[in-house]
Design a protein around this motif. Structure first.
Motif, PDB file in Angstrom:
ATOM      1  N   TYR A  41       0.970  -0.860   0.219  1.00  0.00           N
ATOM      2  CA  TYR A  41      -0.244   0.282   0.283  1.00  0.00           C
ATOM      3  C   TYR A  41       1.193   1.404  -0.173  1.00  0.00           C
ATOM      4  CZ  TYR A  41      -4.570  -2.649   1.293  1.00  0.00           C
ATOM      5  OH  TYR A  41      -5.593  -3.357   0.811  1.00  0.00           O
ATOM      6  N   VAL A  42       0.130   2.403  -0.326  1.00  0.00           N
ATOM      7  CA  VAL A  42       1.027   3.255  -0.591  1.00  0.00           C
ATOM      8  C   VAL A  42       0.232   4.981  -0.060  1.00  0.00           C
ATOM      9  CG1 VAL A  42       2.697   3.068  -2.588  1.00  0.00           C
ATOM     10  CG2 VAL A  42       0.317   4.145  -3.010  1.00  0.00           C
ATOM     11  N   ILE A  43       0.611   5.888   0.449  1.00  0.00           N
ATOM     12  CA  ILE A  43       0.251   7.321   1.056  1.00  0.00           C
ATOM     13  C   ILE A  43       0.370   7.995   0.074  1.00  0.00           C
ATOM     14  CG2 ILE A  43      -0.354   8.532   2.683  1.00  0.00           C
ATOM     15  CD1 ILE A  43       1.140   6.537   4.830  1.00  0.00           C
ATOM     16  N   SER A  44      -1.248   8.884  -0.432  1.00  0.00           N
ATOM     17  CA  SER A  44      -0.981   9.687  -1.247  1.00  0.00           C
ATOM     18  C   SER A  44      -0.677  11.234  -0.716  1.00  0.00           C
ATOM     19  CB  SER A  44      -1.835   9.907  -2.450  1.00  0.00           C
ATOM     20  OG  SER A  44      -2.868  10.448  -1.581  1.00  0.00           O
ATOM     21  N   ASP A  45      -0.483  11.870  -1.919  1.00  0.00           N
ATOM     22  CA  ASP A  45      -0.385  13.884  -1.240  1.00  0.00           C
ATOM     23  C   ASP A  45      -1.317  14.359  -0.883  1.00  0.00           C
ATOM     24  OD1 ASP A  45       2.046  13.525  -1.848  1.00  0.00           O
ATOM     25  OD2 ASP A  45       1.461  14.707  -3.800  1.00  0.00           O
ATOM     26  N   ALA A  46      -2.811  13.065  -0.399  1.00  0.00           N
ATOM     27  CA  ALA A  46      -4.024  13.917   0.549  1.00  0.00           C
ATOM     28  C   ALA A  46      -3.399  13.764   1.605  1.00  0.00           C
ATOM     29  CB  ALA A  46      -5.346  12.401  -0.159  1.00  0.00           C
ATOM     30  N   CYS A  47      -2.943  12.889   1.659  1.00  0.00           N
ATOM     31  CA  CYS A  47      -2.366  12.536   3.447  1.00  0.00           C
ATOM     32  C   CYS A  47      -2.378  14.256   4.126  1.00  0.00           C
ATOM     33  CB  CYS A  47      -0.881  11.917   3.544  1.00  0.00           C
ATOM     34  SG  CYS A  47       0.002  11.358   5.786  1.00  0.00           S
ATOM     35  N   ILE A  48      -3.320  14.176   5.486  1.00  0.00           N
ATOM     36  CA  ILE A  48      -2.922  15.436   6.180  1.00  0.00           C
ATOM     37  C   ILE A  48      -2.932  14.767   7.426  1.00  0.00           C
ATOM     38  CG2 ILE A  48      -5.174  15.951   5.268  1.00  0.00           C
ATOM     39  CD1 ILE A  48      -6.926  14.944   8.231  1.00  0.00           C
ATOM     40  N   SER A  49      -1.504  14.111   7.357  1.00  0.00           N
ATOM     41  CA  SER A  49      -0.802  13.343   8.602  1.00  0.00           C
ATOM     42  C   SER A  49      -0.822  13.473  10.216  1.00  0.00           C
ATOM     43  CB  SER A  49       0.873  14.970   9.225  1.00  0.00           C
ATOM     44  OG  SER A  49       1.567  14.497   7.303  1.00  0.00           O
ATOM     45  N   CYS A  50      -2.175  13.527  10.386  1.00  0.00           N
ATOM     46  CA  CYS A  50      -2.916  12.445  11.300  1.00  0.00           C
ATOM     47  C   CYS A  50      -2.773  11.856  12.004  1.00  0.00           C
ATOM     48  CB  CYS A  50      -4.483  12.450  11.200  1.00  0.00           C
ATOM     49  SG  CYS A  50      -4.998  10.668  10.208  1.00  0.00           S
ATOM     50  N   GLY A  51      -2.121  10.730  11.857  1.00  0.00           N
ATOM     51  CA  GLY A  51      -1.617   9.428  12.963  1.00  0.00           C
ATOM     52  C   GLY A  51      -2.768   8.287  12.360  1.00  0.00           C
ATOM     53  N   ALA A  52      -3.381   8.198  12.235  1.00  0.00           N
ATOM     54  CA  ALA A  52      -4.445   7.837  12.189  1.00  0.00           C
ATOM     55  C   ALA A  52      -4.267   5.601  11.924  1.00  0.00           C
ATOM     56  CB  ALA A  52      -5.953   7.744  11.853  1.00  0.00           C
ATOM     57  N   GLU A  70       6.207   8.539  10.193  1.00  0.00           N
ATOM     58  CA  GLU A  70       6.346   9.430  10.026  1.00  0.00           C
ATOM     59  C   GLU A  70       6.986  10.145   8.804  1.00  0.00           C
ATOM     60  OE1 GLU A  70       5.078  14.003  11.999  1.00  0.00           O
ATOM     61  OE2 GLU A  70       5.693  12.132  13.322  1.00  0.00           O
ATOM     62  N   GLY A  71       7.029  10.585   7.929  1.00  0.00           N
ATOM     63  CA  GLY A  71       8.192  10.810   7.527  1.00  0.00           C
ATOM     64  C   GLY A  71       8.342  12.644   7.074  1.00  0.00           C
ATOM     65  N   ASP A  72       8.590  12.966   5.694  1.00  0.00           N
ATOM     66  CA  ASP A  72       9.206  14.566   5.759  1.00  0.00           C
ATOM     67  C   ASP A  72       7.959  14.548   4.881  1.00  0.00           C
ATOM     68  OD1 ASP A  72      10.283  16.710   5.292  1.00  0.00           O
ATOM     69  OD2 ASP A  72      10.814  15.903   3.639  1.00  0.00           O
ATOM     70  N   GLY A  73       7.300  15.287   5.057  1.00  0.00           N
ATOM     71  CA  GLY A  73       5.360  16.012   5.805  1.00  0.00           C
ATOM     72  C   GLY A  73       4.586  15.369   5.408  1.00  0.00           C
ATOM     73  N   GLN A  74       4.251  13.769   5.924  1.00  0.00           N
ATOM     74  CA  GLN A  74       3.044  12.383   5.270  1.00  0.00           C
ATOM     75  C   GLN A  74       3.922  11.513   6.206  1.00  0.00           C
ATOM     76  OE1 GLN A  74       1.941  13.387   1.060  1.00  0.00           O
ATOM     77  NE2 GLN A  74       2.353  10.872   0.954  1.00  0.00           N
ATOM     78  N   TYR A  75       2.788  10.568   5.889  1.00  0.00           N
ATOM     79  CA  TYR A  75       3.172   8.787   6.782  1.00  0.00           C
ATOM     80  C   TYR A  75       3.683   8.577   5.672  1.00  0.00           C
ATOM     81  CZ  TYR A  75       1.845  10.035  11.605  1.00  0.00           C
ATOM     82  OH  TYR A  75       1.742  10.468  12.340  1.00  0.00           O
ATOM     83  N   VAL A  76       4.638   7.339   5.846  1.00  0.00           N
ATOM     84  CA  VAL A  76       4.615   6.642   4.754  1.00  0.00           C
ATOM     85  C   VAL A  76       5.118   5.046   4.886  1.00  0.00           C
ATOM     86  CG1 VAL A  76       6.417   8.317   3.723  1.00  0.00           C
ATOM     87  CG2 VAL A  76       7.168   6.712   5.200  1.00  0.00           C
TER      88      VAL A  76
END
Length: 56
Positions: A3-14, A26-32
């Motif tokens: 699975y991958v996380i797109s730019d729609a990630c709001i970094s909520c951590g859910a 947590e990556g640079d600006g969003q989760y990975v």
């Protein structure tokens, strides 16, 4: 297929708390997602409030 996380990630951590393999961090600006650790279970996608996670 991981699975991958797109730019729609709001970094909520859910997603991080739902991953049984601990493949999300947590990556640079969003989760990975670490593709080598991902179990392809889809728990993270189900837990994402913005729908930012999908199969690669």
């Amino acid at each position: 297929m991981a699975y991958v996380i797109s730019d729609a990630c709001i970094s909520c951590g859910a997603c991080e708390g739902t991953c049984p393999a601990g493949a999300i961090s947590e990556g640079d600006g969003q989760y990975v997602i670490d593709a080598d650790t991902c179990l392809d279970c889809g728990a993270c996608a189900d837990g994402c409030p913005t729908g930012a996670i999908s199969q690669e």
